[in-house]
Every structure is written in C-alpha cells, then in structure tokens.
Design an enzyme around this catalytic site. Structure first.
Site, short mmCIF file in Angstrom:
data_model
loop_
_atom_site.label_atom_id
_atom_site.label_comp_id
_atom_site.label_asym_id
_atom_site.label_seq_id
_atom_site.Cartn_x
_atom_site.Cartn_y
_atom_site.Cartn_z
N CYS A 240 0.83 -1.20 0.00
CA CYS A 240 0.00 0.00 0.00
C CYS A 240 0.87 1.26 0.00
CB CYS A 240 -0.95 -0.05 1.20
SG CYS A 240 -2.31 1.13 1.16
N THR A 241 0.68 2.13 0.98
CA THR A 241 1.40 3.40 1.01
C THR A 241 2.85 3.25 1.47
OG1 THR A 241 0.48 3.81 3.21
CG2 THR A 241 -0.66 4.81 1.32
#
Length: 314
Positions: free
Chosen positions: A103-104
């Site tokens: 993800c991030t």
C-alpha cells in the site's frame, strides 16, 4: 531459512503489517518445515498503530540480515520519514536485498530513492499523490502489484496479500504458494487489477461553461446510440468545433466522455441487477456486446462477468 524483515513505522496500517507476517509464517516446505523466519522491525521499541501500540522485537539493524524487507504502509503517506530509516533501506538495497512495499509503503521506498526510474504502484487513492511528490517514479495505479526485480510494490492492503503470495511462488514454486493461498482463503491469482475498484470519473468542465448543458444531456441520454454528429447537432456546432471546444473544457473527447458515462451505468447495473451482460450492453448504449466487453475491460481492467462476481449486491 529465508529471513523476512517487516518494517513498521508510527502510523502503520495494522492490516498492512499483519499481511506479510501471516503469509510468510504460514508458509511450509513440502516436508512441513517453516520456509521463512519473520522479524518485525522498527526504529524504536514501540510502534503506534492507531488502535493499539505494537512492541517490535527488532531494530533497524535487523534489516541488514534479512533476505527480504517488506515495508508496511502508513496512514499518513506524506509524513516525514526518519533519516535513519531511509539510510537503512538504502544500505540493504545496495546489498541486493529484495525490498517490497504494501500500500502506502511505496511512499517510504520513494523517499529513499529506491523507486527512481522504476515502475511502481500504491493504493489507487494515493497514486496521484505519489506521482506528484515523486515524478521520477513511473506510477501505475491500475495494477495489484508490480514486480520490478529487486523492488516490488503493491496496491491496497488486500493487494499486499497478492504480492506476498507472488513472492512465495517466486521463491518456492506454485504448489507451496497455492497451499498458503488456500489457508488464506484467497485465489493464488486474482483477475484484473485495482482499476476494477475505481469508479471512472468524468473529466470536469467549469460550472457555467458552454459545455455544461450538453454534458447534462449526455449523462441523461447515455443509453442511446449517440454519434459525434448527434452530439454536435444537440450543441448546435459542427463536429469539428464541438470536438475542439469539448476537449478545451474537459480535457477529453466527447465520445470518450460518453463511454465513461456508459461504463459507470454498466457498473451500477452489474452490481444491482441480474440482467445478462448482453442486455446491459444494450441498456447502456453499446450497439455491440463485444464492443461493450472490450471497452469495459480496457477501462476497468477486468471483464463484466468478473466484475459482477466481485461486486454484485443482489
């Protein structure tokens, strides 16, 4: 035994952290032995995970002894990353260690310069931010994960599971990876990318612009078999003038805007009705079911049938 170091910083997303731990700890060799040793690392002894505080047994120096480093995502992707973390990641990258993000977590790798000149992905909602903050990164918001050799990145938290299974398969083969996927109640490969989770947005036109009445009419009549000549006649312009002014005000062509309106309507029908796909193709204004399937796959990244299986609400 292959060692996996999972790096967690303050603000870590709990699911992003638990995914690699679960996948790699569950992986067993054919003789039943564990295939991976998992170490959770952080710059300090405790990590703020929002709903709880996590005690990490390992510090950053443990990254140097890992075969794979997985960087979990954080709730605030634009938050500054400590220099000691960036230096540690650069050091392991220089040694040739495999590095992945969930993800991030891609923002942390990008901050360390590890994604420069590489194709990468992150959660679709943060992809524009990643591309703007790090223009040297080739951000692909439509895929579940990117394997760029030494550095791998994944989209949202669930796509982190896809990526971890991919790494297990790369390390130990499809049979072992399939066993882990079954334990996770997860297909070894999911059809499509994260584009299927994104509702296509119409390029905006300034409120009060000369195109606004036509855009409203196009939205209301998207199910009709409209041509550029039809749109031009409605706007009282020549097709050439309409195309030019439409692009000036929306950044796209009239027919592409119309296709987006039709695909949005098709998504709604696939989610909320049991209508056959061919019927939906006609309902949303595609004269040919084949043309509808091709356009849907191109924009959404998966087929209408696969989309319905994932998102049907009836």
């Amino acid at each position: 035994m292959h060692t996996v170091a999972v790096l967690a910083l303050d603000g870590v997303i709990p699911f992003d952290l638990s995914t690699p731990i679960d996948v790699f700890q569950r992986t067993r060799l054919p003789d039943g032995r564990s295939a991976y040793r998992v170490r959770v690392c952080s710059p300090a002894g405790e990590v703020d995970a929002g709903a709880f505080t996590l005690r990490a047994p390992w510090r950053l120096d443990a990254l140097a002894g890992a075969d794979t480093v997985v960087v979990a995502g954080c709730a605030e992707p634009l938050a500054p990353v400590p220099d000691e973390v960036l230096d540690a990641l650069r050091d392991v990258a220089a040694r040739g260690t495999r590095i992945a993000s969930i993800c991030t977590g891609a923002f942390i790798l990008a901050a360390a310069g590890l994604l420069d000149g590489r194709r990468a992905t992150t959660h679709w909602a943060a992809a524009a931010q990643l591309a703007e903050r790090h223009p040297e990164v080739d951000v692909d918001p439509a895929v579940l994960y990117v394997d760029d050799g030494q550095v791998l990145t994944s989209a949202g938290a669930a796509a982190g599971l896809d990526l971890c299974l991919h790494m297990v398969r790369r390390d130990l083969g499809s049979a072992v990876a399939a066993d882990v996927a079954r334990l996770s109640v997860m297909p070894l490969e999911r059809e499509g990318g994260q584009a299927q989770f994104i509702v296509p947005e119409h390029p905006p036109a300034p409120r009060g612009s000369t195109m606004e009445p036509l855009l409203i009419w196009m939205e209301e009549n998207a199910g009709e078999e409209l041509t550029l000549d039809d749109l031009a006649a409605r706007a009282g312009m020549s097709p050439r003038t309409l195309h030019r002014r439409f692009r000036e005000q929306t950044g796209t062509s009239p027919l592409r805007w119309l296709h987006l309106a039709r695909i949005r309507r098709a998504q709604h029908l696939l989610e909320t009705t049991a209508h056959p796909v061919d019927r939906i193709a006609r309902q949303v204004g595609f004269g040919s079911p084949t043309a509808f399937r091709d356009r849907f796959k191109r924009l959404i990244g998966t087929s209408p049938h696969a989309y319905r299986r994932s998102f049907q609400r009836v």
